[in-house]
Motif scaffolding. Structure first.
Motif, PDB file in Angstrom:
ATOM      1  N   ASN A 209      -2.870   8.220  15.722  1.00  0.00           N
ATOM      2  CA  ASN A 209      -3.135   6.922  16.601  1.00  0.00           C
ATOM      3  C   ASN A 209      -2.269   6.800  17.249  1.00  0.00           C
ATOM      4  N   LEU A 210      -2.263   5.289  18.527  1.00  0.00           N
ATOM      5  CA  LEU A 210      -1.449   5.127  19.068  1.00  0.00           C
ATOM      6  C   LEU A 210       0.034   4.090  19.130  1.00  0.00           C
ATOM      7  N   SER A 211      -0.309   3.608  17.073  1.00  0.00           N
ATOM      8  CA  SER A 211       0.567   3.091  16.858  1.00  0.00           C
ATOM      9  C   SER A 211       2.328   3.167  17.440  1.00  0.00           C
ATOM     10  N   ILE A 271       5.610  -3.790   2.328  1.00  0.00           N
ATOM     11  CA  ILE A 271       4.927  -4.387   3.515  1.00  0.00           C
ATOM     12  C   ILE A 271       4.289  -3.030   4.467  1.00  0.00           C
ATOM     13  N   GLY A 272       3.122  -2.859   4.633  1.00  0.00           N
ATOM     14  CA  GLY A 272       2.890  -1.873   5.074  1.00  0.00           C
ATOM     15  C   GLY A 272       1.843  -2.165   6.321  1.00  0.00           C
ATOM     16  N   VAL A 273       3.255  -1.477   7.218  1.00  0.00           N
ATOM     17  CA  VAL A 273       2.416  -2.168   8.381  1.00  0.00           C
ATOM     18  C   VAL A 273       1.930  -0.528   9.268  1.00  0.00           C
ATOM     19  N   ALA A 275       0.139   2.721  10.496  1.00  0.00           N
ATOM     20  CA  ALA A 275      -1.862   2.908  10.920  1.00  0.00           C
ATOM     21  C   ALA A 275      -1.848   4.300  10.280  1.00  0.00           C
ATOM     22  N   VAL A 276      -2.382   4.180   8.627  1.00  0.00           N
ATOM     23  CA  VAL A 276      -1.991   5.303   8.335  1.00  0.00           C
ATOM     24  C   VAL A 276      -3.344   6.482   8.812  1.00  0.00           C
ATOM     25  N   ALA A 277      -3.527   7.114   9.040  1.00  0.00           N
ATOM     26  CA  ALA A 277      -4.836   8.296   8.678  1.00  0.00           C
ATOM     27  C   ALA A 277      -6.334   8.132   8.022  1.00  0.00           C
ATOM     28  N   VAL A 321       2.477  -6.660   1.014  1.00  0.00           N
ATOM     29  CA  VAL A 321       1.335  -6.891   2.501  1.00  0.00           C
ATOM     30  C   VAL A 321       1.070  -6.081   3.249  1.00  0.00           C
ATOM     31  N   GLY A 322      -0.238  -6.608   3.354  1.00  0.00           N
ATOM     32  CA  GLY A 322      -1.272  -5.308   4.332  1.00  0.00           C
ATOM     33  C   GLY A 322      -0.846  -6.017   6.414  1.00  0.00           C
ATOM     34  N   PHE A 323      -1.747  -5.359   6.634  1.00  0.00           N
ATOM     35  CA  PHE A 323      -1.676  -4.547   8.126  1.00  0.00           C
ATOM     36  C   PHE A 323      -2.840  -5.137   8.187  1.00  0.00           C
ATOM     37  N   ALA A 324      -3.483  -5.431   9.184  1.00  0.00           N
ATOM     38  CA  ALA A 324      -5.009  -5.170   9.049  1.00  0.00           C
ATOM     39  C   ALA A 324      -4.976  -5.239  11.066  1.00  0.00           C
ATOM     40  N   ALA A 325      -5.452  -4.298  11.923  1.00  0.00           N
ATOM     41  CA  ALA A 325      -5.948  -4.369  12.463  1.00  0.00           C
ATOM     42  C   ALA A 325      -7.401  -4.552  13.395  1.00  0.00           C
ATOM     43  N   ARG A 340      -9.877  -5.901  -0.754  1.00  0.00           N
ATOM     44  CA  ARG A 340     -10.033  -4.679  -1.682  1.00  0.00           C
ATOM     45  C   ARG A 340      -9.202  -3.915  -2.226  1.00  0.00           C
ATOM     46  N   LYS A 341      -8.138  -4.336  -1.373  1.00  0.00           N
ATOM     47  CA  LYS A 341      -6.447  -3.789  -1.785  1.00  0.00           C
ATOM     48  C   LYS A 341      -5.797  -4.275  -2.918  1.00  0.00           C
ATOM     49  N   LYS A 342      -6.896  -5.559  -2.956  1.00  0.00           N
ATOM     50  CA  LYS A 342      -5.760  -6.731  -4.156  1.00  0.00           C
ATOM     51  C   LYS A 342      -4.328  -6.973  -3.616  1.00  0.00           C
ATOM     52  N   GLY A 354      -5.334  -2.275  22.698  1.00  0.00           N
ATOM     53  CA  GLY A 354      -4.727  -1.450  21.799  1.00  0.00           C
ATOM     54  C   GLY A 354      -3.222  -1.919  21.133  1.00  0.00           C
ATOM     55  N   PHE A 355      -2.373  -0.568  20.998  1.00  0.00           N
ATOM     56  CA  PHE A 355      -1.100  -0.905  20.036  1.00  0.00           C
ATOM     57  C   PHE A 355      -0.180  -1.021  21.066  1.00  0.00           C
ATOM     58  N   GLY A 356       0.463  -0.967  20.499  1.00  0.00           N
ATOM     59  CA  GLY A 356       1.898  -0.421  21.185  1.00  0.00           C
ATOM     60  C   GLY A 356       3.209  -1.157  22.407  1.00  0.00           C
ATOM     61  N   ASP A 359       5.021  -7.547  22.142  1.00  0.00           N
ATOM     62  CA  ASP A 359       3.661  -8.844  22.199  1.00  0.00           C
ATOM     63  C   ASP A 359       3.238  -8.240  21.397  1.00  0.00           C
ATOM     64  N   ASN A 360       2.173  -9.788  20.326  1.00  0.00           N
ATOM     65  CA  ASN A 360       1.033  -9.332  19.268  1.00  0.00           C
ATOM     66  C   ASN A 360       0.653 -10.756  18.950  1.00  0.00           C
ATOM     67  N   ARG A 361      -0.620 -10.677  18.408  1.00  0.00           N
ATOM     68  CA  ARG A 361      -0.716 -12.180  17.896  1.00  0.00           C
ATOM     69  C   ARG A 361      -1.119 -12.159  16.479  1.00  0.00           C
TER      70      ARG A 361
HETATM   71  O1  PMT Z   1       3.399   0.150  15.789  1.00  0.00           O
HETATM   72  P1  PMT Z   1       2.321  -0.493  16.633  1.00  0.00           P
HETATM   73  O2  PMT Z   1       2.080  -0.450  18.224  1.00  0.00           O
HETATM   74  O3  PMT Z   1       3.690  -2.189  17.035  1.00  0.00           O
HETATM   75  O4  PMT Z   1       0.959  -1.635  16.332  1.00  0.00           O
HETATM   76  C1  PMT Z   1       1.657  -2.435  15.053  1.00  0.00           C
HETATM   77  C2  PMT Z   1      -0.483  -2.033  14.323  1.00  0.00           C
HETATM   78  C3  PMT Z   1      -1.099  -2.660  14.682  1.00  0.00           C
HETATM   79  C4  PMT Z   1      -0.544  -0.706  14.183  1.00  0.00           C
HETATM   80  C5  PMT Z   1       0.032  -2.707  12.684  1.00  0.00           C
HETATM   81  O5  PMT Z   1       0.548  -4.273  13.281  1.00  0.00           O
HETATM   82  C6  PMT Z   1      -1.064  -2.867  12.194  1.00  0.00           C
HETATM   83  O6  PMT Z   1      -2.143  -3.773  12.427  1.00  0.00           O
HETATM   84  N1  PMT Z   1      -1.717  -1.499  11.823  1.00  0.00           N
HETATM   85  C7  PMT Z   1      -2.244  -1.757  10.371  1.00  0.00           C
HETATM   86  C8  PMT Z   1      -3.176  -1.203  10.773  1.00  0.00           C
HETATM   87  C9  PMT Z   1      -4.412  -0.933   9.995  1.00  0.00           C
HETATM   88  O7  PMT Z   1      -5.414  -1.928  11.017  1.00  0.00           O
HETATM   89  O8  PMT Z   1      -4.506  -0.258   9.022  1.00  0.00           O
HETATM   90  P2  PMT Z   1      -5.666  -0.063   8.114  1.00  0.00           P
HETATM   91  O9  PMT Z   1      -7.161  -0.603   7.850  1.00  0.00           O
HETATM   92  O10 PMT Z   1      -6.685   1.188   7.917  1.00  0.00           O
HETATM   93  O11 PMT Z   1      -4.502  -0.332   6.842  1.00  0.00           O
HETATM   94  C10 PMT Z   1      -4.689  -1.687   6.458  1.00  0.00           C
HETATM   95  C11 PMT Z   1      -3.624  -1.646   5.673  1.00  0.00           C
HETATM   96  O12 PMT Z   1      -3.610  -0.376   4.413  1.00  0.00           O
HETATM   97  C12 PMT Z   1      -2.293  -1.630   6.271  1.00  0.00           C
HETATM   98  O13 PMT Z   1      -1.156  -2.598   5.453  1.00  0.00           O
HETATM   99  C13 PMT Z   1      -1.799   0.046   5.538  1.00  0.00           C
HETATM  100  O14 PMT Z   1      -0.811   0.196   5.975  1.00  0.00           O
HETATM  101  C14 PMT Z   1      -2.261   0.162   4.942  1.00  0.00           C
HETATM  102  N2  PMT Z   1      -2.899   1.629   4.524  1.00  0.00           N
HETATM  103  C15 PMT Z   1      -3.949   1.852   4.817  1.00  0.00           C
HETATM  104  C16 PMT Z   1      -4.600   3.020   5.234  1.00  0.00           C
HETATM  105  C17 PMT Z   1      -3.834   3.942   3.995  1.00  0.00           C
HETATM  106  N3  PMT Z   1      -4.142   5.207   3.545  1.00  0.00           N
HETATM  107  N4  PMT Z   1      -2.342   3.968   2.978  1.00  0.00           N
HETATM  108  C18 PMT Z   1      -2.030   2.726   3.671  1.00  0.00           C
HETATM  109  O15 PMT Z   1      -1.639   2.162   3.194  1.00  0.00           O
END
Ligand code: PMT
Length: 396
Positions: A209-211, A271-273, A275-277, A321-325, A340-342, A354-356, A359-361
């Motif tokens: 993906n484009l992270s 902290i899971g930042v 973008a895991v497939a 700490v999780g991230f959600a894009a 869901r992830k508690k 898109g990513f990349g 800046d961010n919000r």
């Molecule tokens: O890398 P950049 O270009 O700067 O972009 C940053 C980002 C947009 C990728 C980042 O800020 C971000 O939002 N990352 C999470 C992307 C996402 O939506 O992930 P998800 O919905 O698939 O997963 C939610 C959370 O679970 C995330 O914390 C992820 O790391 C975690 N996860 C997901 C799937 C998996 N198999 N294992 C995980 O740990």
């Protein structure tokens, strides 16, 4: 502007790395620092005062007897105005004089008279650096509370290879920012994932993906600058680890899972930042798939482990700490992922382009509610996220 309002005296001593100090002045200024340059006589043989005056917007001082100081006390006046004295490059001679407490030129006198911290970035030939006399001086300076930045190893201006190169200006800038950052996570072990994963289809193709990794690397840097011991498990990205951060390189989600599980026992915060497939290829081909083999090759997918959910479910789980894009319904989707992830905290980013980017919000969701952050560079948002985490974990 990470150094807004900070007053820094930059001492430049005689060495070829003095030309890099010009870039350092520019970088410090871009972060809002007020930079006053003081040069030794030796430094003026490498770069002129005019260069530094133009870049800092201030007259440069080289002489203790400078007539511009009405009271003839440049060493006192300049050092009293500073929050920090930074000497880059610091020659072997300057370090020897400072270790001895000599006051035989303006910079040395200012350093002796200072009532603010001193950071120095050595730069010299590798034999000079390794010389027992220099090493004795380094030990004395450290014992006196001076912070030494570097040196780096590599090819030197003289053609030799070894330790003694001045750190790059961007690395020195990072160290200065770290110096001023409140140590909200002092001593905490922080484990972070960043970047994309790459799920192989055959030896040369894959699903990714484009992270870019920018957000995760910014979080790692902010945590390190806040005093944490940071391990960064990184998917394939195009830049080097922030200074002082341990990086473990991985490719696939399974690699990332294994690396996180091997490290997580000693983490206080995860902290899971990344973008895991969500899926990997079940029928990965051992050899390159051939187009002329006939038909479109079937790709079967199998679910990857959810690293964050698994870490959060551990008996002695770190603060997670999780991230959600999301491209829409940010609050609903992010909150659903948090439940869901508690996990106690999730940072939602509305991804419309898109990513990349730089800046961010971000909107933070936790038990206390919704905390929107102003759109900003990822470095700024990362610092705010770390402050939020420090607040929440401080209350535990
Ligand atoms: O890398 P950049 O270009 O700067 O972009 C940053 C980002 C947009 C990728 C980042 O800020 C971000 O939002 N990352 C999470 C992307 C996402 O939506 O992930 P998800 O919905 O698939 O997963 C939610 C959370 O679970 C995330 O914390 C992820 O790391 C975690 N996860 C997901 C799937 C998996 N198999 N294992 C995980 O740990």
């Amino acid at each position: 502007m990470e150094l807004q309002g900070k007053r820094i005296v930059l001492g430049v001593t005689g060495g070829i790395a003095a030309y890099k100090a010009a870039e350092l002045v520019r970088l410090l200024g871009k972060q809002g620092a007020d930079v006053q340059v003081a040069m030794t006589e030796g430094a003026t043989h490498f770069v002129t005062t005019t260069t530094f005056q133009a870049l800092s917007g201030k007259p440069v001082f080289t002489d203790q007897w400078d007539a511009r100081m009405a009271n003839a006390m440049a060493h006192i006046d300049l050092s009293r105005q500073a929050d920090l004295i930074l000497v880059a490059p610091a020659s072997a001679d300057f370090m020897a004089r400072t270790a001895q407490g000599l006051a035989d030129d303006l910079l040395a006198t200012m350093v002796l008279a200072r009532n603010c911290p001193l950071l120095i970035a050595p730069a010299m030939n590798r034999q000079m650096w390794e010389n027992p006399a220099t090493q004795r001086n380094v030990a004395q300076l450290v014992a006196d509370g001076v912070q030494i930045l570097g040196p780096a190893s590599g090819e030197q201006a003289c053609g030799e290879v070894g330790a003694g190169r001045m750190l790059e200006p961007a690395e020195i800038l990072d160290a200065v920012i770290a110096f001023f950052t409140p140590k909200l996570l002092a001593g905490k072990q922080v484990l972070i994932t960043a970047g994309p994963t790459f799920e192989a289809i055959d030896p040369v193709r894959g699903i990714t993906n484009l992270s870019s990794g920018r957000m995760g690397y910014a979080v790692a840097r902010a945590a390190q600058q806040a005093g944490a011991l940071v391990t960064l498990v990184s998917g394939p990205v195009g830049f080097s680890a922030p200074q002082g951060v341990d990086r473990i390189n991985v490719r696939s989600a399974l690699d990332m899972h294994a690396a996180v599980m091997a490290q997580v026992a000693r983490a206080d915060i995860f902290i899971g930042v990344a973008a895991v497939a969500d899926y990997r290829v079940a029928n990965r081909a051992a050899h390159k798939l051939k187009k002329d083999a006939g038909g479109i090759p079937p790709i079967e997918l199998i679910e990857n482990p959810d690293i964050l959910a698994e870490v959060a479910a551990l008996e002695n789980a770190p603060f997670c700490v999780g991230f959600a894009a999301e491209s829409q319904n940010l609050e609903a989707y992010a909150q659903a992922k948090r439940r869901r992830k508690k996990i106690p905290l999730i940072a939602g980013n509305l991804i419309q382009d898109g990513f990349g980017g730089d800046d961010n919000r971000l909107v933070l969701f936790d038990d206390a509610g919704v905390h929107p952050l102003n759109p900003a560079p990822k470095s700024v948002l990362a610092r705010q996220l770390i402050e939020h985490i420090a607040n929440l974990t401080g209350k535990n």
